[in-house]
Design a protein around this motif. Structure first.
Motif, PDB file in Angstrom:
ATOM      1  N   PRO A  25      42.059  41.618  37.822  1.00  0.00           N
ATOM      2  CA  PRO A  25      43.208  41.075  38.562  1.00  0.00           C
ATOM      3  C   PRO A  25      43.932  40.016  37.740  1.00  0.00           C
ATOM      4  O   PRO A  25      43.359  39.401  36.847  1.00  0.00           O
ATOM      5  CB  PRO A  25      42.575  40.482  39.820  1.00  0.00           C
ATOM      6  CG  PRO A  25      41.148  40.241  39.467  1.00  0.00           C
ATOM      7  CD  PRO A  25      40.791  41.263  38.437  1.00  0.00           C
ATOM      8  N   TYR A  30      44.037  35.629  42.891  1.00  0.00           N
ATOM      9  CA  TYR A  30      43.052  35.137  43.853  1.00  0.00           C
ATOM     10  C   TYR A  30      42.691  33.668  43.632  1.00  0.00           C
ATOM     11  O   TYR A  30      41.816  33.144  44.306  1.00  0.00           O
ATOM     12  CB  TYR A  30      41.785  36.002  43.792  1.00  0.00           C
ATOM     13  CG  TYR A  30      42.077  37.435  44.140  1.00  0.00           C
ATOM     14  CD1 TYR A  30      42.245  37.829  45.456  1.00  0.00           C
ATOM     15  CD2 TYR A  30      42.232  38.390  43.144  1.00  0.00           C
ATOM     16  CE1 TYR A  30      42.545  39.137  45.785  1.00  0.00           C
ATOM     17  CE2 TYR A  30      42.532  39.707  43.467  1.00  0.00           C
ATOM     18  CZ  TYR A  30      42.682  40.071  44.781  1.00  0.00           C
ATOM     19  OH  TYR A  30      42.989  41.366  45.098  1.00  0.00           O
ATOM     20  N   ASN A  31      43.349  33.019  42.690  1.00  0.00           N
ATOM     21  CA  ASN A  31      43.094  31.602  42.408  1.00  0.00           C
ATOM     22  C   ASN A  31      44.302  30.780  42.794  1.00  0.00           C
ATOM     23  O   ASN A  31      45.424  31.116  42.436  1.00  0.00           O
ATOM     24  CB  ASN A  31      42.794  31.397  40.920  1.00  0.00           C
ATOM     25  CG  ASN A  31      41.547  32.139  40.490  1.00  0.00           C
ATOM     26  OD1 ASN A  31      40.602  32.239  41.250  1.00  0.00           O
ATOM     27  ND2 ASN A  31      41.563  32.658  39.277  1.00  0.00           N
ATOM     28  N   GLN A  32      44.058  29.692  43.505  1.00  0.00           N
ATOM     29  CA  GLN A  32      45.151  28.819  43.913  1.00  0.00           C
ATOM     30  C   GLN A  32      45.566  27.919  42.762  1.00  0.00           C
ATOM     31  O   GLN A  32      44.812  27.683  41.823  1.00  0.00           O
ATOM     32  CB  GLN A  32      44.728  27.981  45.114  1.00  0.00           C
ATOM     33  CG  GLN A  32      44.472  28.808  46.341  1.00  0.00           C
ATOM     34  CD  GLN A  32      44.161  27.945  47.547  1.00  0.00           C
ATOM     35  OE1 GLN A  32      43.980  26.746  47.448  1.00  0.00           O
ATOM     36  NE2 GLN A  32      44.100  28.574  48.696  1.00  0.00           N
ATOM     37  N   ASP A  63      44.700  42.526  50.710  1.00  0.00           N
ATOM     38  CA  ASP A  63      43.752  42.644  49.604  1.00  0.00           C
ATOM     39  C   ASP A  63      44.144  43.744  48.623  1.00  0.00           C
ATOM     40  O   ASP A  63      43.388  44.043  47.703  1.00  0.00           O
ATOM     41  CB  ASP A  63      42.350  42.937  50.143  1.00  0.00           C
ATOM     42  CG  ASP A  63      41.746  41.730  50.826  1.00  0.00           C
ATOM     43  OD1 ASP A  63      42.074  40.597  50.435  1.00  0.00           O
ATOM     44  OD2 ASP A  63      40.944  41.919  51.760  1.00  0.00           O
ATOM     45  N   GLY A  68      48.038  41.409  45.152  1.00  0.00           N
ATOM     46  CA  GLY A  68      47.471  40.440  44.217  1.00  0.00           C
ATOM     47  C   GLY A  68      48.408  40.190  43.049  1.00  0.00           C
ATOM     48  O   GLY A  68      48.600  39.045  42.623  1.00  0.00           O
ATOM     49  N   ARG A  71      51.222  38.063  44.346  1.00  0.00           N
ATOM     50  CA  ARG A  71      50.788  36.668  44.500  1.00  0.00           C
ATOM     51  C   ARG A  71      50.766  35.976  43.145  1.00  0.00           C
ATOM     52  O   ARG A  71      51.179  34.822  43.007  1.00  0.00           O
ATOM     53  CB  ARG A  71      49.398  36.603  45.142  1.00  0.00           C
ATOM     54  CG  ARG A  71      49.385  36.848  46.618  1.00  0.00           C
ATOM     55  CD  ARG A  71      48.041  36.485  47.227  1.00  0.00           C
ATOM     56  NE  ARG A  71      46.922  37.196  46.630  1.00  0.00           N
ATOM     57  CZ  ARG A  71      46.460  38.365  47.052  1.00  0.00           C
ATOM     58  NH1 ARG A  71      47.020  38.963  48.089  1.00  0.00           N
ATOM     59  NH2 ARG A  71      45.432  38.939  46.463  1.00  0.00           N
ATOM     60  N   HIS A  72      50.280  36.691  42.133  1.00  0.00           N
ATOM     61  CA  HIS A  72      50.263  36.135  40.780  1.00  0.00           C
ATOM     62  C   HIS A  72      51.679  35.805  40.310  1.00  0.00           C
ATOM     63  O   HIS A  72      51.917  34.727  39.748  1.00  0.00           O
ATOM     64  CB  HIS A  72      49.602  37.114  39.805  1.00  0.00           C
ATOM     65  CG  HIS A  72      49.810  36.742  38.376  1.00  0.00           C
ATOM     66  ND1 HIS A  72      49.126  35.714  37.776  1.00  0.00           N
ATOM     67  CD2 HIS A  72      50.657  37.240  37.439  1.00  0.00           C
ATOM     68  CE1 HIS A  72      49.541  35.604  36.516  1.00  0.00           C
ATOM     69  NE2 HIS A  72      50.463  36.515  36.291  1.00  0.00           N
TER      70      HIS A  72
END
Length: 145
Positions: A25, A30-32, A63, A68, A71-72
């Motif tokens: 990913p 998945y990392n803030q 998910d 993802g 979001r990135h």
């Protein structure tokens, strides 16, 4: 010869299966972000963007690998200093108006806003006409008695 041809066909058919799932990913999928203010901006924007694969979830809740990646993109662009409006416009230009839960009125989306208003006006006109007819029919029957 037939064995080689069969092996080649199997290899060609197997390539799409391994294309996406074997990739790791994106870093910000998945990392803030470390800065809470920037993460709050990114999170607020992600809740207003639709996952194109799930279609009923925002990219913050989905998910799916595509969510993802989106979001990135949002977090990376927020980190680069872009405003949420700039990022939204970029995503709409890339994926279309459907990506946003808050569509803007444009040449392609105006029917979405105009058609419900027209339907309500037509229904109201029909109801008023029918009620007006009943009243006039009732007045005529009362006058004849």
């Amino acid at each position: 010869m037939i064995r080689w041809l069969f092996a080649l066909v199997l290899a060609v058919l197997a390539l799409p299966l391994a294309a996406q799932d074997s990739m790791p990913p994106a870093p910000y999928a998945y990392n803030q972000l470390a800065d809470p203010a920037l993460e709050a901006k990114a999170s607020a924007l992600m809740h207003t963007l639709r996952c194109l694969k799930c279609q009923s979830q925002s990219i913050a809740d989905s998910d799916a690998p595509m969510a993802g990646d989106m979001r990135h993109q949002v977090r990376a662009r927020i980190l680069a200093g872009e405003s949420p409006d700039q990022i939204r416009r970029w995503l709409i230009a890339r994926y279309g108006d459907y990506v946003s839960y808050e569509p803007e009125v444009s040449s392609t989306t105006w029917p979405l806003f105009a058609i419900p208003v027209l339907v309500i006006l037509i229904v109201a006109g029909v109801l008023l006409r029918r009620l007006g007819k009943r009243r006039s029919d009732g007045d005529d029957a009362g006058a004849a008695v």
